[in-house]
Motif scaffolding. Sequence first.
Motif, PDB file in Angstrom:
ATOM      1  N   THR A  63       0.837  -1.193   0.000  1.00  0.00           N
ATOM      2  CA  THR A  63       0.000   0.000   0.000  1.00  0.00           C
ATOM      3  C   THR A  63       0.875   1.248   0.000  1.00  0.00           C
ATOM      4  OG1 THR A  63      -0.180   0.074   2.414  1.00  0.00           O
ATOM      5  CG2 THR A  63      -1.880  -1.168   1.223  1.00  0.00           C
ATOM      6  N   VAL A  64       0.240   2.355  -0.315  1.00  0.00           N
ATOM      7  CA  VAL A  64       0.894   3.658  -0.300  1.00  0.00           C
ATOM      8  C   VAL A  64       0.026   4.603   0.519  1.00  0.00           C
ATOM      9  CG1 VAL A  64       2.040   3.324  -2.525  1.00  0.00           C
ATOM     10  CG2 VAL A  64      -0.243   4.359  -2.444  1.00  0.00           C
ATOM     11  N   ALA A  65       0.641   5.636   1.088  1.00  0.00           N
ATOM     12  CA  ALA A  65      -0.103   6.624   1.867  1.00  0.00           C
ATOM     13  C   ALA A  65       0.562   7.979   1.707  1.00  0.00           C
ATOM     14  CB  ALA A  65      -0.135   6.234   3.339  1.00  0.00           C
ATOM     15  N   ALA A  66      -0.253   9.030   1.813  1.00  0.00           N
ATOM     16  CA  ALA A  66       0.248  10.398   1.672  1.00  0.00           C
ATOM     17  C   ALA A  66       0.071  11.159   2.982  1.00  0.00           C
ATOM     18  CB  ALA A  66      -0.495  11.120   0.554  1.00  0.00           C
ATOM     19  N   LEU A  67       1.126  11.852   3.384  1.00  0.00           N
ATOM     20  CA  LEU A  67       1.051  12.781   4.513  1.00  0.00           C
ATOM     21  C   LEU A  67       1.067  14.181   3.925  1.00  0.00           C
ATOM     22  CD1 LEU A  67       2.892  10.181   5.748  1.00  0.00           C
ATOM     23  CD2 LEU A  67       2.173  11.532   7.711  1.00  0.00           C
ATOM     24  N   ILE A  68      -0.054  14.863   4.076  1.00  0.00           N
ATOM     25  CA  ILE A  68      -0.244  16.156   3.448  1.00  0.00           C
ATOM     26  C   ILE A  68      -0.560  17.168   4.543  1.00  0.00           C
ATOM     27  CG2 ILE A  68      -1.590  17.472   1.774  1.00  0.00           C
ATOM     28  CD1 ILE A  68      -2.270  14.648   0.490  1.00  0.00           C
ATOM     29  N   GLU A  69       0.345  18.139   4.719  1.00  0.00           N
ATOM     30  CA  GLU A  69       0.194  19.138   5.770  1.00  0.00           C
ATOM     31  C   GLU A  69      -0.070  20.510   5.170  1.00  0.00           C
ATOM     32  OE1 GLU A  69       2.598  20.989   9.602  1.00  0.00           O
ATOM     33  OE2 GLU A  69       3.719  19.910   8.051  1.00  0.00           O
ATOM     34  N   ARG A  70      -0.968  21.251   5.810  1.00  0.00           N
ATOM     35  CA  ARG A  70      -1.217  22.645   5.450  1.00  0.00           C
ATOM     36  C   ARG A  70      -1.565  23.403   6.730  1.00  0.00           C
ATOM     37  NH1 ARG A  70      -5.951  23.586   1.447  1.00  0.00           N
ATOM     38  NH2 ARG A  70      -7.155  23.280   3.331  1.00  0.00           N
ATOM     39  N   ASP A  71      -0.762  24.394   7.052  1.00  0.00           N
ATOM     40  CA  ASP A  71      -1.004  25.235   8.224  1.00  0.00           C
ATOM     41  C   ASP A  71      -1.192  24.414   9.507  1.00  0.00           C
ATOM     42  OD1 ASP A  71      -0.923  27.513   6.557  1.00  0.00           O
ATOM     43  OD2 ASP A  71      -3.063  27.297   6.092  1.00  0.00           O
ATOM     44  N   GLY A  72      -0.363  23.397   9.690  1.00  0.00           N
ATOM     45  CA  GLY A  72      -0.426  22.599  10.914  1.00  0.00           C
ATOM     46  C   GLY A  72      -1.556  21.590  10.969  1.00  0.00           C
ATOM     47  N   HIS A  73      -2.281  21.434   9.865  1.00  0.00           N
ATOM     48  CA  HIS A  73      -3.361  20.458   9.771  1.00  0.00           C
ATOM     49  C   HIS A  73      -2.991  19.421   8.713  1.00  0.00           C
ATOM     50  CE1 HIS A  73      -5.391  23.795  11.721  1.00  0.00           C
ATOM     51  NE2 HIS A  73      -6.375  22.968  12.054  1.00  0.00           N
ATOM     52  N   PHE A  74      -3.501  18.209   8.888  1.00  0.00           N
ATOM     53  CA  PHE A  74      -3.212  17.117   7.960  1.00  0.00           C
ATOM     54  C   PHE A  74      -4.492  16.662   7.283  1.00  0.00           C
ATOM     55  CE2 PHE A  74       0.371  17.310  10.682  1.00  0.00           C
ATOM     56  CZ  PHE A  74       1.436  16.961   9.870  1.00  0.00           C
ATOM     57  N   LEU A  75      -4.376  16.380   5.989  1.00  0.00           N
ATOM     58  CA  LEU A  75      -5.516  15.939   5.197  1.00  0.00           C
ATOM     59  C   LEU A  75      -5.728  14.441   5.411  1.00  0.00           C
ATOM     60  CD1 LEU A  75      -7.711  16.608   3.110  1.00  0.00           C
ATOM     61  CD2 LEU A  75      -6.012  16.135   1.330  1.00  0.00           C
ATOM     62  N   LEU A  94     -15.456  11.275  -5.071  1.00  0.00           N
ATOM     63  CA  LEU A  94     -14.459  10.575  -4.260  1.00  0.00           C
ATOM     64  C   LEU A  94     -14.631   9.074  -4.438  1.00  0.00           C
ATOM     65  CD1 LEU A  94     -14.589  12.704  -0.976  1.00  0.00           C
ATOM     66  CD2 LEU A  94     -13.125  13.002  -2.985  1.00  0.00           C
ATOM     67  N   ASP A  95     -13.556   8.345  -4.223  1.00  0.00           N
ATOM     68  CA  ASP A  95     -13.538   6.894  -4.366  1.00  0.00           C
ATOM     69  C   ASP A  95     -14.644   6.254  -3.528  1.00  0.00           C
ATOM     70  OD1 ASP A  95     -12.420   4.701  -5.584  1.00  0.00           O
ATOM     71  OD2 ASP A  95     -10.608   4.664  -4.368  1.00  0.00           O
ATOM     72  N   GLU A  96     -15.107   5.094  -3.975  1.00  0.00           N
ATOM     73  CA  GLU A  96     -16.151   4.364  -3.246  1.00  0.00           C
ATOM     74  C   GLU A  96     -15.710   4.120  -1.798  1.00  0.00           C
ATOM     75  OE1 GLU A  96     -18.499   0.113  -3.399  1.00  0.00           O
ATOM     76  OE2 GLU A  96     -17.498   0.824  -5.204  1.00  0.00           O
ATOM     77  N   GLY A  97     -16.591   4.409  -0.876  1.00  0.00           N
ATOM     78  CA  GLY A  97     -16.289   4.218   0.539  1.00  0.00           C
ATOM     79  C   GLY A  97     -15.785   5.465   1.238  1.00  0.00           C
ATOM     80  N   ILE A  98     -15.272   6.424   0.480  1.00  0.00           N
ATOM     81  CA  ILE A  98     -14.786   7.668   1.081  1.00  0.00           C
ATOM     82  C   ILE A  98     -15.992   8.586   1.302  1.00  0.00           C
ATOM     83  CG2 ILE A  98     -13.264   9.666   0.867  1.00  0.00           C
ATOM     84  CD1 ILE A  98     -11.759   6.985   1.088  1.00  0.00           C
ATOM     85  N   VAL A  99     -16.233   8.929   2.554  1.00  0.00           N
ATOM     86  CA  VAL A  99     -17.373   9.772   2.900  1.00  0.00           C
ATOM     87  C   VAL A  99     -17.022  11.241   2.724  1.00  0.00           C
ATOM     88  CG1 VAL A  99     -18.922  10.450   4.787  1.00  0.00           C
ATOM     89  CG2 VAL A  99     -18.249   8.051   4.507  1.00  0.00           C
ATOM     90  N   ARG A 100     -15.809  11.601   3.171  1.00  0.00           N
ATOM     91  CA  ARG A 100     -15.391  13.000   3.071  1.00  0.00           C
ATOM     92  C   ARG A 100     -13.907  13.110   3.372  1.00  0.00           C
ATOM     93  NH1 ARG A 100     -16.040  16.159   8.529  1.00  0.00           N
ATOM     94  NH2 ARG A 100     -15.846  14.450  10.015  1.00  0.00           N
ATOM     95  N   THR A 101     -13.358  14.270   3.055  1.00  0.00           N
ATOM     96  CA  THR A 101     -11.997  14.600   3.474  1.00  0.00           C
ATOM     97  C   THR A 101     -12.116  15.529   4.680  1.00  0.00           C
ATOM     98  OG1 THR A 101     -11.876  16.503   1.984  1.00  0.00           O
ATOM     99  CG2 THR A 101     -11.045  14.383   1.150  1.00  0.00           C
ATOM    100  N   VAL A 102     -11.090  15.518   5.523  1.00  0.00           N
ATOM    101  CA  VAL A 102     -11.114  16.344   6.724  1.00  0.00           C
ATOM    102  C   VAL A 102      -9.688  16.772   7.056  1.00  0.00           C
ATOM    103  CG1 VAL A 102     -11.027  14.307   8.244  1.00  0.00           C
ATOM    104  CG2 VAL A 102     -11.916  16.468   9.118  1.00  0.00           C
ATOM    105  N   TRP A 103      -9.540  18.029   7.476  1.00  0.00           N
ATOM    106  CA  TRP A 103      -8.246  18.548   7.920  1.00  0.00           C
ATOM    107  C   TRP A 103      -8.217  18.487   9.443  1.00  0.00           C
ATOM    108  CZ3 TRP A 103      -4.268  19.696   4.759  1.00  0.00           C
ATOM    109  CH2 TRP A 103      -4.538  19.868   3.400  1.00  0.00           C
ATOM    110  N   MET A 104      -7.182  17.866  10.006  1.00  0.00           N
ATOM    111  CA  MET A 104      -7.090  17.717  11.456  1.00  0.00           C
ATOM    112  C   MET A 104      -5.686  18.064  11.944  1.00  0.00           C
ATOM    113  SD  MET A 104      -9.184  14.120  11.908  1.00  0.00           S
ATOM    114  CE  MET A 104      -9.355  14.237  13.690  1.00  0.00           C
TER     115      MET A 104
END
Length: 161
Positions: free
Chosen positions: A10-22, A105-115
């Motif tokens: 598998t692959v995964a992305a760590l995406i940061e913006r203003d101290g929040h992660f997607l 969005l891909d099947e199963g993905i409900v939403r994106t969230v910044w945390m």
Amino acid sequence: MPNRWKPNVTVAALIERDGHFLLVEEDTADGLRLNNPAGHLDPGESPIQACIREVLEETAHDFTPTAVVGVYLNRFRRTRTGDDITYLRFAFAGQLGTHHSWRALDEGIVRTVWMTPEEIRATRDRHRSPLLLRCLDDYLAGQRFSLNLVHTDDSVLQPNG
């Protein structure tokens, strides 16, 4: 060896913006779970290409990997089926690009969230994988490796190998 063990890559992305992660919120057999934009390596693609594709499919954003955060091995037992699965995850840091609002969005993905990291830690019971937090901690510790660490031979990228 006809029954050779093969982990799921598998692959995964760590995406940061203003101290929040997607992150993505996914509908799974165990309920709604949080995860990095992530997914399986498909035949004929490199881990970097897979990460770019998965981020687009799960978040509707372009993504440019800039570094390898780490390579992780994780064993997981599915709650409902009891399946014993091992994942080999390549985690990448990078830059978020254009948002394609017209894309579903891909099947199963409900939403994106910044945390924030604190919010991610506070929702540990909702993580799809313990690797979400491990990758985050490595990222926050400054762990970065050159993309050259992951080499894909040209034979992988050619049709019919």
